[in-house]
Design a protein around this motif. Structure first.
Motif, short mmCIF file in Angstrom:
data_model
loop_
_atom_site.label_atom_id
_atom_site.label_comp_id
_atom_site.label_asym_id
_atom_site.label_seq_id
_atom_site.Cartn_x
_atom_site.Cartn_y
_atom_site.Cartn_z
N THR A 1 0.84 -1.21 0.00
CA THR A 1 0.00 0.00 0.00
C THR A 1 0.87 1.25 0.00
O THR A 1 0.57 2.23 -0.69
CB THR A 1 -0.91 0.01 1.25
N VAL A 2 1.95 1.21 0.75
CA VAL A 2 2.87 2.35 0.82
C VAL A 2 3.60 2.51 -0.51
O VAL A 2 3.76 3.63 -1.02
CB VAL A 2 3.86 2.17 1.97
N ILE A 3 4.03 1.40 -1.09
CA ILE A 3 4.73 1.47 -2.39
C ILE A 3 3.82 2.10 -3.44
O ILE A 3 4.24 2.99 -4.20
CB ILE A 3 5.16 0.06 -2.84
N ALA A 4 2.55 1.71 -3.47
CA ALA A 4 1.60 2.26 -4.43
C ALA A 4 1.38 3.76 -4.18
O ALA A 4 1.27 4.55 -5.13
CB ALA A 4 0.28 1.52 -4.35
N ALA A 5 1.32 4.15 -2.90
CA ALA A 5 1.12 5.56 -2.55
C ALA A 5 2.30 6.41 -3.02
O ALA A 5 2.12 7.50 -3.58
CB ALA A 5 0.92 5.71 -1.05
N VAL A 6 3.50 5.92 -2.78
CA VAL A 6 4.70 6.66 -3.18
C VAL A 6 4.73 6.84 -4.69
O VAL A 6 5.01 7.93 -5.21
CB VAL A 6 5.98 5.94 -2.68
N GLU A 7 4.43 5.79 -5.43
CA GLU A 7 4.44 5.87 -6.90
C GLU A 7 3.35 6.81 -7.40
O GLU A 7 3.55 7.55 -8.38
CB GLU A 7 4.26 4.48 -7.49
N ARG A 8 2.19 6.80 -6.75
CA ARG A 8 1.10 7.68 -7.20
C ARG A 8 1.47 9.15 -7.01
O ARG A 8 1.23 9.98 -7.89
CB ARG A 8 -0.18 7.37 -6.43
#
Length: 460
Positions: free
Chosen positions: A429-436
């Motif tokens: 979830t954090v990885i997706a947030a950072v990329e977004r």
């Protein structure tokens, strides 16, 4: 007596002898160029009212000394005075005039022509230190600088009004005064350059004294009108109404109007919509926070003007850590220079870290997850509890993703550690947030601006 009020010289007295001791101390502790520029023009007004009142020759000089050297005076003055006294910095609007010596016996001399009356100290004048030549241009202010120069080349016709807006301390006032100088050089006459507070005070005084005709001549019979911080006209309905009519009168006669504010006309609350709409008639330009290269150039320019020996590594240290505005940047430099002068030490990185520890964090500093959460929540008007909740509302989800991004980029935290502090079981979830957030920063200006503002507050 208010520390912002004008003051009159009280004449030779015991206070004069006291100031001589203070002056001797200043000479002994400061570099000659620093003393000559900022301290030699100062005078002691009085010790009345239980305050040490020190006069500067003009408001700019007073503000600069008060902002940058008040702590210095408060540190050494008790040793000379023999007790602790509050210090008030004022403007010496009626400088001391030495008494003429008694005439020697002899033939009568021809009468000496009477000196011209001094100019009204209340008359507004552009600051001689604020010109286009001393303004440091970078990507953050290039358009504002170009717009100001275009207006100066053809006042009253190119863009009227010119409306400069941006956060405090970014150079709007400098550009206003530079424009005033340029218009005076081109057109002559009289330029009215004031703060909105000064305009309001003049209006209230004219109402109470019944001198509205004089007030209107002052602000309507001029080559140009430049008003700083017009946002402070909000809530002053009568003053704003008078300004509305003054604006119309000047605009109809192609007299240049230049205004500055900390927000755009559309964001000005408490001002008549008719007036705000007129602010949009000409050109509206935003002045943004300076980027690293511009901050470094500003420091180098200030050091050159003030004859400060500023090493390159110290320039980079200050420019890297003091991001919010130009005023804070220059103030930090002057604090550092004053301390180095008092201690007779060269300016070094170690000294800068010691003197400016309130704005330069120690080496190796990283903002904690808690600190980032608090800053992001405050920026978006949320609580930390909401920020770390399971809500999927966009008004909460986007700030949460921004906070996760900052925890990774600034805090250098591991994905799993971030996930746990945001009540997420899966670090993906954090990885997706950072990329977004990285993607949105390339396409969405509000997201990019918010991350930049938060980074300036949190980054070491």
């Amino acid at each position: 007596m208010d520390s912002r009020a004008s003051a009159k010289w009280i004449g030779p007295s015991d206070e004069t002898a006291l100031w001589a001791r203070i002056d001797t101390y200043l000479r002994s502790r400061l570099r000659p160029d620093l003393y000559d520029r900022w301290f030699a023009p100062l005078r002691l007004v009085s010790l009345e009212g239980g305050r040490l009142q020190i006069a500067a020759p003009d408001p700019f000089h007073r503000d600069f000394v008060e902002d940058n050297y008040r702590a210095f005076f408060e540190e050494f003055a008790p040793g000379i005075l023999g007790r602790q006294l509050p210090i008030a910095f004022v403007v010496d609007s009626a400088p001391r005039v030495a008494s003429p010596p008694a005439p020697a016996a002899g033939p009568a001399l021809s009468p000496v022509p009477r000196a011209a009356e001094p100019a009204d100290p209340r008359e507004s004048r552009p600051n001689p230190r604020y010109t286009f030549d001393t303004f440091v241009v970078g990507e953050s202010n290039r358009f504002a600088f170009a717009a100001a120069q275009a207006v100066a080349a053809n006042p009253g016709h190119t863009w009227n009004p010119l409306f400069l807006h941006g956060d405090s301390g970014l150079g709007k006032t400098h550009l206003l005064h530079a424009l005033a100088h340029a218009i005076l050089d081109k057109q002559g006459g009289r330029v009215a350059i004031v703060s909105s507070e000064r305009y309001t005070n003049d209006f209230v005084a004219a109402l109470s004294k019944g001198t509205m005709d004089d007030f209107r001549r002052k602000y309507r019979e001029c080559t140009a009108l430049l008003v700083d911080d017009v946002q402070f006209l909000a809530g002053k309905d009568k003053t704003a109404e008078e300004f509305f009519h003054t604006f119309n009168e000047l605009h109809d006669h192609h007299v240049q109007i230049v205004l500055s504010s900390d927000r755009s006309p559309k964001e000005l609350k408490g001002l008549d919509a008719r007036l705000c709409s007129r602010f949009e008639w000409g050109m509206r330009v935003q002045v943004e926070a300076p980027e690293f290269e511009t901050r470094a150039a500003i420091l180098q320019k200030k050091a050159e003007v003030e004859s400060i020996d500023l090493p390159g590594d110290v320039t980079q240290l200050l420019a890297a850590h003091i991001r919010s505005n130009v005023r804070e940047l220059e103030g930090a430099l002057m604090r550092l220079a004053a301390f180095a002068s008092l201690k007779s030490e060269p300016i070094t990185v170690a000294l800068a870290r010691d003197v400016l520890s309130d704005v330069i964090p120690p080496e190796g500093y990283k903002p904690t997850i808690e600190r980032i959460q608090e800053a992001v929540a405050a920026h978006y008007g949320l609580t930390v509890a909401k920020l770390t909740s399971s809500s999927r509302e966009q008004k909460i989800a986007l700030p949460r993703q921004a906070a996760m991004y900052l925890c990774r980029e600034l805090g250098k935290e591991k994905f799993q550690a971030i996930a746990e502090r945001f009540n997420k079981k899966d670090h993906t979830t954090v990885i997706a947030a950072v990329e977004r957030i990285r993607t949105l920063m390339e396409t969405e200006e509000p997201v990019r601006s918010a991350v930049q503002v938060l980074t300036s507050k949190l980054a070491p």
